[in-house]
Structures are given as C-alpha cells and as structure tokens.
Write a protein that holds these residues in place. Structure first.
Motif, PDB file in Angstrom:
ATOM      1  N   THR A  98       0.832  -1.210   0.000  1.00  0.00           N
ATOM      2  CA  THR A  98       0.000   0.000   0.000  1.00  0.00           C
ATOM      3  C   THR A  98       0.870   1.266   0.000  1.00  0.00           C
ATOM      4  OG1 THR A  98      -0.268  -0.106   2.410  1.00  0.00           O
ATOM      5  CG2 THR A  98      -2.005  -1.097   1.059  1.00  0.00           C
ATOM      6  N   LEU A 101       1.515   2.208  -3.547  1.00  0.00           N
ATOM      7  CA  LEU A 101       0.394   2.935  -4.151  1.00  0.00           C
ATOM      8  C   LEU A 101       0.355   4.385  -3.675  1.00  0.00           C
ATOM      9  CD1 LEU A 101      -2.355   0.169  -3.856  1.00  0.00           C
ATOM     10  CD2 LEU A 101      -1.038   0.803  -5.894  1.00  0.00           C
ATOM     11  N   LEU A 102       0.604   4.584  -2.392  1.00  0.00           N
ATOM     12  CA  LEU A 102       0.630   5.941  -1.847  1.00  0.00           C
ATOM     13  C   LEU A 102       1.749   6.759  -2.485  1.00  0.00           C
ATOM     14  CD1 LEU A 102      -0.329   8.107   0.146  1.00  0.00           C
ATOM     15  CD2 LEU A 102       1.178   7.065   1.861  1.00  0.00           C
ATOM     16  N   TYR A 105       0.697   7.796  -5.933  1.00  0.00           N
ATOM     17  CA  TYR A 105      -0.304   8.866  -5.827  1.00  0.00           C
ATOM     18  C   TYR A 105       0.368  10.201  -5.492  1.00  0.00           C
ATOM     19  CZ  TYR A 105      -4.101  11.636  -3.858  1.00  0.00           C
ATOM     20  OH  TYR A 105      -4.985  12.651  -3.574  1.00  0.00           O
ATOM     21  N   LEU A 106       1.295  10.191  -4.535  1.00  0.00           N
ATOM     22  CA  LEU A 106       1.958  11.425  -4.126  1.00  0.00           C
ATOM     23  C   LEU A 106       2.876  11.976  -5.220  1.00  0.00           C
ATOM     24  CD1 LEU A 106       2.685  10.561  -0.405  1.00  0.00           C
ATOM     25  CD2 LEU A 106       1.093  12.303  -1.258  1.00  0.00           C
ATOM     26  N   VAL A 108       2.282  11.706  -8.472  1.00  0.00           N
ATOM     27  CA  VAL A 108       1.348  12.350  -9.402  1.00  0.00           C
ATOM     28  C   VAL A 108       0.867  13.683  -8.832  1.00  0.00           C
ATOM     29  CG1 VAL A 108      -0.923  12.135 -10.512  1.00  0.00           C
ATOM     30  CG2 VAL A 108       0.629  10.176 -10.469  1.00  0.00           C
ATOM     31  N   LEU A 109       0.531  13.690  -7.539  1.00  0.00           N
ATOM     32  CA  LEU A 109       0.087  14.909  -6.877  1.00  0.00           C
ATOM     33  C   LEU A 109       1.186  15.969  -6.888  1.00  0.00           C
ATOM     34  CD1 LEU A 109      -2.662  15.426  -5.545  1.00  0.00           C
ATOM     35  CD2 LEU A 109      -1.609  14.867  -3.352  1.00  0.00           C
TER      36      LEU A 109
END
Length: 176
Positions: A98, A101-102, A105-106, A108-109
């Motif tokens: 996980t 995945l985080l 995501y970060l 991309v952010l």
C-alpha cells in the motif's frame, strides 16, 4: 538494510518530527485569526475580508505540512477488518504494497503541484475573492507538504519492507 537506507529513514523521520512539532503550534495562529474575525465583526463592526481566506490557507498548510508527521506516527485512519489479526510480517508486506500505491499517488500529486506553482508564479495568479491574495505562497506551502509526505512515505516503505523481511530498520513507536 543498507546503510544509505537507514540514514535516509533516520534523517527524514527526524526532519519530519521537527516540522510536525512546529506545525502543531499553527493551530494557535488559526485560532487567533478566527478570534480576530469574530471580535472584529461583532464588537467593532469591521469587515475583515481577509480573515476567512487566511484561515483557510492556514488550515491547508496545517494539515498538509503536518501530514508527514501524522504518517510518521502512524496516526492516519486505517480500516482494520483483518489487519490486526495478521502477523507483524504479513502486516509489513501489506503495508509495503500500500505504501507503493501511496508513493505513486503522491508523485502524481507533486507533479500537479509543481505545475500549479509554476502557473501561479508565471502569471501572478490571485484568488478570485474580494480580497484577491496571491496564490503562489499557499501553492508553494501545499507543494512542500506533498513533498514532505512523499519523503515520509518512502521512509515508511523502507521500514515496512524491513518488517516484511524480518529485519526492522527502527524500533516500533520511537517517535511518540
């Protein structure tokens, strides 16, 4: 784990601990802004256009920059349906997955944040409110918070990977 990873974890955790403890006091800045707004409006009949937006910006910085410290302390909300009954090693494997995945995501952010900061600086972007403050400072603060969270997520990934391989990098609960 290699020494470089241990050093990374140590320094990122230490840095985010300092930043997190500093950010704890920003809540008092937020309270002062809201108190000034209430007193100004109700006692002196002042129209303080800037207070609501400043409070919003302050709160945004508070939770975004403090998010890395929250991750460090493992105080984010977790859905514990089966997780609590698993072995520590199985928890480490799951957490490492996980974390991946985080981190994605970060990243991309952060790419979006850098683009948004660049736009705000290049075009002198201002808020569309009546007050109209520049947006670059809050966007830089938000981007910094995302970066700190990304660095802490990588540190957490390494720690969870160490647990998954039965070679913990740090002792549990060392930052509370």
């Amino acid at each position: 784990m290699p020494r470089a990873i241990r050093l990374y974890v140590h320094y990122v955790d230490a840095f985010n601990t300092v930043i997190g403890k500093i950010m704890m006091y920003v809540i008092f800045v937020l309270m002062a802004i809201l108190l000034l707004a209430a007193i100004g409006r109700n006692v002196f009949n002042w129209s303080l256009l800037w207070t609501v937006e400043t409070a919003q910006f302050t709160m945004t910085g508070y939770y975004l920059v403090g998010g890395a410290y929250s991750l460090l302390l493992n105080s984010h909300v977790r859905m514990d349906l089966l997780y609590g009954s698993w072995s520590r090693r199985k928890q480490g494997v799951t957490d490492a997955l996980t974390d991946t995945l985080l981190i994605f995501y970060l990243v991309v952010l952060l790419i979006g944040a850098v683009s948004s900061i660049d736009y705000a600086l290049e075009y002198d972007q201002v808020s569309r409110s009546a007050w109209g403050p520049p947006m670059a400072p809050i966007k830089i603060i938000m981007g910094t918070g995302i970066l700190l969270m990304l660095l802490q997520s990588i540190s957490t990934f390494f720690k969870d990977l160490g647990i998954a391989f039965n070679r913990p990098i740090v002792e549990e609960n060392t930052h509370e």
